[in-house]
Design an enzyme around this catalytic site. Structure first.
Site, short mmCIF file in Angstrom:
data_model
loop_
_atom_site.label_atom_id
_atom_site.label_comp_id
_atom_site.label_asym_id
_atom_site.label_seq_id
_atom_site.Cartn_x
_atom_site.Cartn_y
_atom_site.Cartn_z
N GLU A 7 0.79 -1.22 0.00
CA GLU A 7 0.00 0.00 0.00
C GLU A 7 0.83 1.28 0.00
O GLU A 7 0.51 2.24 -0.68
CB GLU A 7 -0.93 0.05 1.24
CG GLU A 7 -1.96 -1.03 1.31
CD GLU A 7 -1.49 -2.22 2.12
OE1 GLU A 7 -2.34 -2.92 2.67
OE2 GLU A 7 -0.26 -2.45 2.21
N ASP A 80 -2.09 -5.40 3.28
CA ASP A 80 -2.27 -5.74 4.70
C ASP A 80 -3.12 -7.00 4.91
O ASP A 80 -4.01 -7.31 4.10
CB ASP A 80 -2.93 -4.57 5.44
CG ASP A 80 -1.96 -3.41 5.65
OD1 ASP A 80 -0.75 -3.63 5.54
OD2 ASP A 80 -2.44 -2.29 5.91
N ASP A 82 -5.78 -8.07 6.34
CA ASP A 82 -7.13 -7.98 6.87
C ASP A 82 -8.10 -7.78 5.72
O ASP A 82 -7.72 -7.82 4.55
CB ASP A 82 -7.24 -6.85 7.91
CG ASP A 82 -6.94 -5.47 7.33
OD1 ASP A 82 -6.59 -5.39 6.13
OD2 ASP A 82 -7.05 -4.49 8.07
N GLU A 84 -9.67 -5.16 4.63
CA GLU A 84 -9.39 -4.00 3.79
C GLU A 84 -8.18 -4.25 2.89
O GLU A 84 -8.17 -3.85 1.72
CB GLU A 84 -9.14 -2.77 4.67
CG GLU A 84 -9.39 -1.46 3.98
CD GLU A 84 -10.85 -1.22 3.64
OE1 GLU A 84 -11.11 -0.36 2.79
OE2 GLU A 84 -11.72 -1.88 4.23
N TYR A 294 1.15 -6.16 12.94
CA TYR A 294 0.04 -5.41 12.35
C TYR A 294 -0.87 -4.84 13.43
O TYR A 294 -1.20 -5.51 14.40
CB TYR A 294 -0.77 -6.32 11.42
CG TYR A 294 -1.75 -5.56 10.57
CD1 TYR A 294 -1.33 -4.52 9.75
CD2 TYR A 294 -3.10 -5.88 10.58
CE1 TYR A 294 -2.22 -3.82 8.96
CE2 TYR A 294 -4.01 -5.19 9.79
CZ TYR A 294 -3.56 -4.16 8.98
OH TYR A 294 -4.45 -3.46 8.21
N ARG A 296 -4.00 -3.36 13.28
CA ARG A 296 -5.48 -3.40 13.25
C ARG A 296 -5.91 -4.84 13.46
O ARG A 296 -5.92 -5.66 12.55
CB ARG A 296 -6.02 -2.86 11.92
CG ARG A 296 -5.76 -1.37 11.77
CD ARG A 296 -6.40 -0.78 10.52
NE ARG A 296 -6.08 0.63 10.43
CZ ARG A 296 -5.03 1.13 9.79
NH1 ARG A 296 -4.19 0.32 9.18
NH2 ARG A 296 -4.82 2.44 9.76
N HIS A 341 -6.20 -11.44 14.04
CA HIS A 341 -4.76 -11.57 13.85
C HIS A 341 -4.10 -11.70 15.21
O HIS A 341 -4.74 -11.65 16.26
CB HIS A 341 -4.21 -10.33 13.12
CG HIS A 341 -4.94 -10.01 11.87
ND1 HIS A 341 -4.85 -10.77 10.75
CD2 HIS A 341 -5.81 -9.01 11.56
CE1 HIS A 341 -5.61 -10.27 9.79
NE2 HIS A 341 -6.21 -9.20 10.27
#
Length: 886
Positions: A7, A80, A82, A84, A294, A296, A341
C-alpha cells in the site's frame, strides 16, 4: 522476476530491503478504485451492481505497476492482512486485468509483521485472493454507500446545516448525545461519611471509616445530612474503641493481555491523551518500519515463538524469578477467526525502547507502551497481602474498618500497570495492629459527598463502549471518531467528547424517523451478519437485499416532510429535555422575556439549533438547546458573574455561535446590550467578573502613537487578537497580550507588519510547532502555525500541509516531499508519495484529505432550504467516502 505491490512507499521501502533483485516492489498508495460519488454507483435494482472507477490520483500508480508487468512475469499482492487489505488486492487485480491476460501469474501473500523472516516465509506460501473477505468488503462498502448517499441528502433537505449520516457513525454519535442528556438530567444526592484517625499503643496512626452505627451496617445513603453526620461523630467520640479483628489474606494480580487495536487506543488515550487517529498514525509508521506487528486486530493471542522470545527477554533483563513456570496463553476473543490476527507486539522482544532511534515523539511513546505491555503479559503475577482491620466499641453500637495492601512481590508491576478511567486510589500499607489492643481516637470528622453524574466519554471509553456493544471493528474506530468531530457534531474538550447542537439535532432526527438504524442491537446484529459473510457462512447480496428493502421504505416515508414538521416532531420528542420543569412551577415553554410567546426549537442557516420565542421578531429571546443545571453552569438566562461599577449585571451565556458575556439586559431603549464572545480556549465555567469586564471593554486604547499621535488600540476581531493604528491591523500571537501589551511592543508589532509589506499576520514572529530536522541542502525544516492552517517551512519555501494531516503526525520525509513539490524540484516517487497522506494504506482508519470538503448538494441545501425539496429522481452528489464509511 516478480512485481510486489504493497500500500505505502514506507512499507515498500522496508520490504525492498528483505527481497533480492528478482523483485520490484511498488506502492499502490492505498485503494486504487472506489465508487464514483454520484447516483447509481450501487444499483439495488440490478442485484446491487457496483460501478468502480480508478481514482485520478491512482491512475499513475496503476500505470507504473502495469509498466513493470511488461517485463516481469508475476504479480504478488502483499497488502495488509485484513479485510481492507484483501479488498485493495482485489481492486488491483481488477484494475490490472488488461495487463494480466498474457499468462501472467497473480498471487496473494500476507504477513503479520514486516520482518525478514515473516516476509520471506510469506513469499514461500502464496495463495489466491480470499473471495469471502472480498465479499465482506463489498457488503460493507455497499451498505455504507447506500446509507450515506441515501440518508445524507435527507438530512441536507430536512435539517439545514446537517452534514452527513453513516451506518455506524450515527450510532456512535447517539452514544455521546445520550450520555450528555443523562448528565444534564442528573440530580445530585447528598450523603455523608465519617472517618477517624486512630493510633495504636505504639503511636502509629491509621485511618478507618465508620461502617456500623446503632448496631446496624451503614449503607451509602444512611447518613443523609450534616446533622446526622454530627450525631454519628458524637457516637464515635463518646465510646472507647478496640481492635476486634485483624485478617490478612494473600492475593495475586495477573498481568493484562497484550494489546489489540481497541485496548491500544484506550491506553494511549489514558496515558498520553492521544486520540485514536494519532495513535493509529504512529502505530502505522511503527508497523511499516518493521518494529511492531500489524496494528489493526481484534486478537490477543501471541505467536509461540514470540512468547518464548518474551520469556527469554524477561529472564535476561529481570531475572528468572520474574518468569512464570509456564508460558501465558491468551485466548482470542474475536468473533470472526478469519479477520482476527495476532496481538500488537514488538517484532523483536529484545529491542527495548531505549535501543531504537525513533525520531517522532508519538512513535517513541507508543513503542514504549507496546513493548512494556507485551513483556508484562508474559511475566509472573504480582503477589499481594491485603489486610482488613475491624474496630468496635464494647457495646457493639459503633464499628469502623481500615483496609491496607502491601506488595510482597511486584512481578509484572515492575514493568507495567494499566491506566484507569476513574479516579480510584490504591490502598496503602497499615501499621502493625494487634487484635484486642486499644485504638486511640486522634481525630473524628464527617465528610460531605454528592453523587456524581456519569462521566462524559473520552475517545478511550467510547471505543470501549462500542466494543462492548459490538459496534464497529478495529479498522473503523479511528475513522468514526474523526468523522463525527470533523463534521462538528462533537467537540473534544480536555479529552472529553461533548456533543454540539448539530449533533443533538441529527441524533434526535434519526432517533425519531429512522430509529431502527441507530439502535445498538440492530447495528451489532448487522456487524455480525457481515462477519458471517467474511467467514463464508452467508451470502452478501442477501444481507444487502434484506437491509435495503426496509431502509428504502423508511426513507420514502420522509419524502413529503416539511422542515417545520420535522422541527415540530423533534421539539415534541425532546420536550422533557428542552423544557425542564421550572422551580416556580410555571410553564417551562413560556418566554421569560415577553411572557406571551411560546418557546420552540429552531435552526439557523449555520446548522446550529436553538430555542427561540414564537413572537420573533418582536421578541428576540433565544437560548441554547443544552439544558442548564444547579451547579453554577450556564443556564438559559445566563450565569451571573457579578455587577459592574454602575450596578449592571454581568452574565456569561451560551449562544448559537458559542459562549459570550453580556452586560445588562435587553430593554426597549437598548434592545442589544453590550456583548463579547469568549475567545478560543476560554472556558465559560471558569470565567470570573474581572475577565468578563476586560472582554466587554475591548477594544482597549494603548495610547497615542509616537509618530503621529493617533490612538493605538488592542482588541479581538474576526481573525483573532490584534493591534490597530489608523487603518493598519497587526495580529498578536496570544489573546492574553491584548490586555497587557504596551506602546513599545505595539509599535514593534506594527513595524514588523510594515516591514513585511503589509501582509497579514504581522505579529511577533510565529514560533514553530515542531522542528523536524535538517534539510539536505542546509537549514532547519519546521512545522509552523498559519492563518490558513499549519505549514512546513524551509528558508523561504512555505508548503501548506494537506487537509487532514495533523502537525504532530507529519514526518521529515513527507516535509521534504512537500518542500520539493512547492519549490518545483525533482523528487523521487517515494518522496512525492509521502506528501499525499490521503493515499496511505489506512484501511479505513484515516480519512482522506478530501474528507472535509462539503458536497455541493449540502452547500445548496444550507443556502436555500426553501428549495431543498427535490423530486425522487433528482441526482445529488454523494458525500466523500469518508463521510459514509461505517
Amino acid at each position: 522476476m516478480a512485481v510486489v505491490v504493497v500500500e505505502s512507499p514506507a512499507k515498500a521501502k522496508t520490504i525492498n530491503k528483505y527481497l533480492g533483485s528478482d523483485y520490484t516492489v511498488l506502492a499502490s498508495y492505498g485503494h486504487v478504485r472506489d465508487l464514483p460519488p454520484k447516483d447509481g454507483s450501487v444499483d439495488p435494482e440490478h442485484d446491487f451492481d457496483m460501478k468502480w472507477e480508478v481514482a485520478a490520483e491512482s491512475k499513475k500508480h496503476v500505470r507504473a505497476i502495469a509498466e513493470a508487468l511488461k517485463t516481469d512475469d508475476e504479480l504478488i499482492l502483499a497488502t495488509d492482512p485484513d479485510r481492507e487489505g484483501e479488498a485493495i488486492s482485489w481492486h488491483l487485480k481488477e484494475a490490472l486485468a488488461s495487463s494480466l491476460k498474457k499468462g501472467k501469474k497473480v498471487s496473494r501473500v500476507t504477513f503479520n509483521a514486516i520482518t525478514k523472516s515473516a516476509v520471506t516465509e510469506a513469499m514461500k506460501n502464496p495463495r489466491d485472493v480470499d473471495e469471502a473477505l472480498v465479499e465482506a468488503y463489498l457488503a460493507r462498502r455497499a451498505l455504507d454507500y447506500l446509507v450515506g448517499f441515501t440518508l445524507s441528502p435527507v438530512l441536507w433537505r430536512k435539517l439545514p446545516g446537517a452534514k452527513s449520516a453513516g451506518r455506524v457513525q450515527s450510532v456512535c454519535l447517539r452514544l455521546i448525545v445520550e450520555r450528555e442528556m443523562e448528565i444534564e438530567a442528573f440530580r445530585a444526592r447528598e450523603y455523608w461519611s465519617v472517618t477517624a484517625v486512630l493510633a495504636t499503643p505504639r503511636g502509629q496512626e491509621f485511618e478507618a471509616r465508620l461502617t456500623i452505627l446503632g448496631g446496624k451496617k451503614l449503607d451509602k445513603f444512611d447518613i443523609p445530612t450534616a446533622e446526622a453526620a454530627e450525631i454519628a461523630v458524637q457516637a464515635v467520640q463518646s465510646r472507647d474503641l478496640k481492635i476486634a479483628t485483624v485478617e490478612s489474606k494473600p492475593a495475586a494480580r495477573n498481568p493484562y493481555p497484550p494489546f489489540m487495536t481497541s485496548t491500544l487506543q484506550q491506553e494511549a488515550s489514558r496515558k498520553f491523551g492521544m486520540g485514536a487517529k494519532a495513535t493509529m498514525a504512529a502505530a502505522q509508521r511503527l508497523y511499516e518500519a518493521g518494529h511492531i506487528t500489524y496494528m489493526r486486530t481484534d486478537g490477543i493471542d501471541m505467536a509461540p515463538e514470540a512468547v518464548m522470545a518474551a520469556r527469554a527477554a524477561i529472564k535476561d533483563r529481570f531475572g528468572a524469578a520474574y518468569v512464570p513456570d509456564s508460558p501465558r496463553m491468551y485466548k482470542n476473543k474475536a468473533k470472526n477467526a478469519q479477520e482476527a490476527h495476532e496481538c500488537i507486539r514488538p517484532t523483536d522482544m529484545s529491542a527495548a525502547p531505549e535501543t531504537l532511534r525513533l525520531v517522532e515523539a508519538d512513535q517513541r511513546k507508543l513503542y514504549d507502551l507496546i513493548w512494556k505491555r507485551t513483556i508484562a503479559s508474559q511475566m509472573a503475577a504480582a503477589r499481594l497481602e491485603r489486610t482488613t482491620v475491624d474496630i468496635a466499641s464494647a457495646d457493639g453500637q459503633v464499628g469502623l474498618r481500615a483496609t491496607g495492601q502491601v506488595v510482597m512481590f511486584d512481578g509484572f508491576l515492575k514493568v507495567y500497570d494499566e491506566g484507569r478511567d476513574d479516579d480510584g486510589e490504591d490502598e496503602g500499607r497499615l501499621p502493625q495492629i494487634m487484635q484486642g489492643e486499644a485504638a486511640e481516637k486522634r481525630k473524628v470528622a464527617p465528610e460531605q459527598h454528592f453523587t456524581q453524574p456519569p462521566p462524559r466519554y473520552t475517545e478511550a471509553t467510547l471505543v470501549k463502549r462500542m466494543e462492548e456493544l459490538g459496534i464497529g471493528r478495529p479498522s473503523t474506530y479511528a475513522s468514526i471518531l474523526t468523522t463525527i468531530q470533523d463534521r462538528e457534531y462533537v467537540r473534544r474538550d480536555k479529552n472529553r467528547l461533548i456533543p454540539e447542537d448539530k449533533g443533538r439535532l441529527v441524533t434526535a432526527f434519526l432517533t425519531n424517523f429512522f430509529r431502527q438504524y441507530v439502535e445498538y442491537d440492530f447495528t451489532a446484529d448487522l456487524e455480525g451478519q457481515l462477519d458471517d459473510v467474511s467467514a463464508g457462512e452467508r451470502d452478501y447480496k442477501e444481507v444487502l437485499a434484506r437491509f435495503w428493502r426496509d431502509f428504502s421504505a423508511a426513507v420514502a416515508e420522509t419524502a413529503d416532510l416539511r422542515i417545520s414538521e420535522v422541527l415540530d416532531k423533534i421539539d415534541e420528542f425532546l420536550g422533557p429535555h428542552l423544557y425542564p420543569p421550572r422551580a416556580d412551577g410555571g410553564d417551562p415553554r413560556a418566554c421569560p422575556t415577553c411572557g406571551s410567546g411560546r418557546l420552540h426549537l429552531k435552526t439557523a442557516r449555520s446548522g446550529g439549533a436553538f430555542i427561540g420565542c414564537g413572537n420573533y421578531p418582536e421578541c428576540r429571546y433565544t437560548r441554547p438547546i443544552s439544558a442548564g443545571d444547579d451547579s453554577g453552569a450556564i443556564t438559559p438566562d445566563g450565569k451571573l458573574l457579578g455587577q459592574d461599577e454602575d450596578g449592571l449585571p454581568v452574565t456569561v451565556r451560551a449562544g448559537r455561535f458559542g459562549p459570550y458575556v453580556q452586560k445588562g439586559e435587553a430593554t426597549t431603549e437598548q434592545p442589544k446590550p453590550p456583548r463579547a464572545s469568549l475567545p478560543k480556549g476560554w472556558s465559560p465555567e471558569s470565567l470570573d467578573l474581572e475577565r468578563a469586564l476586560l472582554l466587554l471593554n475591548l477594544p482597549r486604547a494603548i495610547g497615542p502613537h509616537p509618530e503621529d499621535g493617533a490612538v493605538v488600540e488592542a482588541g479581538i476581531g474576526r481573525f483573532g487578537p490584534y493591534v490597530k493604528h489608523n487603518t493598519t491591523y497587526a495580529n498578536l500571537p496570544e489573546v492574553e497580550e491584548v490586555f497587557t501589551i504596551g506602546m513599545n511592543r505595539a509599535v514593534e508589532v506594527l513595524a514588523q507588519k510594515a516591514a513585511r509589506g503589509g501582509a497579514r499576520g504581522g505579529a511577533a514572529a510565529a514560533q514553530p510547532l515542531r522542528e523536524l530536522g535538517a534539510h539536505p541542502d542546509g537549514g532547519i525544516i519546521s512545522v509552523m502555525p498559519g492563518r490558513y492552517g499549519p505549514y512546513v517551512k524551509w528558508e523561504k519555501v512555505n508548503a501548506t500541509l494537506p487537509k487532514g494531516v495533523e502537525p504532530e503526525a507529519v514526518t521529515l520525509d513527507e516535509a521534504l516531499a512537500l518542500i520539493a513539490e512547492k519549490a518545483g524540484k525533482s523528487k523521487k516517487p517515494t518522496k512525492k508519495a509521502a506528501a499525499k497522506p490521503k493515499a496511505e494504506p489506512k484501511a479505513k482508519a484515516e480519512p482522506k484529505a478530501k474528507a472535509a470538503a462539503k458536497p455541493k448538494a449540502e452547500k445548496a441545501a444550507a443556502k436555500a432550504p426553501a428549495k431543498a425539496k427535490a423530486p425522487a429522481k433528482t441526482k445529488v452528489k454523494a458525500p466523500p467516502q469518508e463521510d459514509i464509511l461505517e
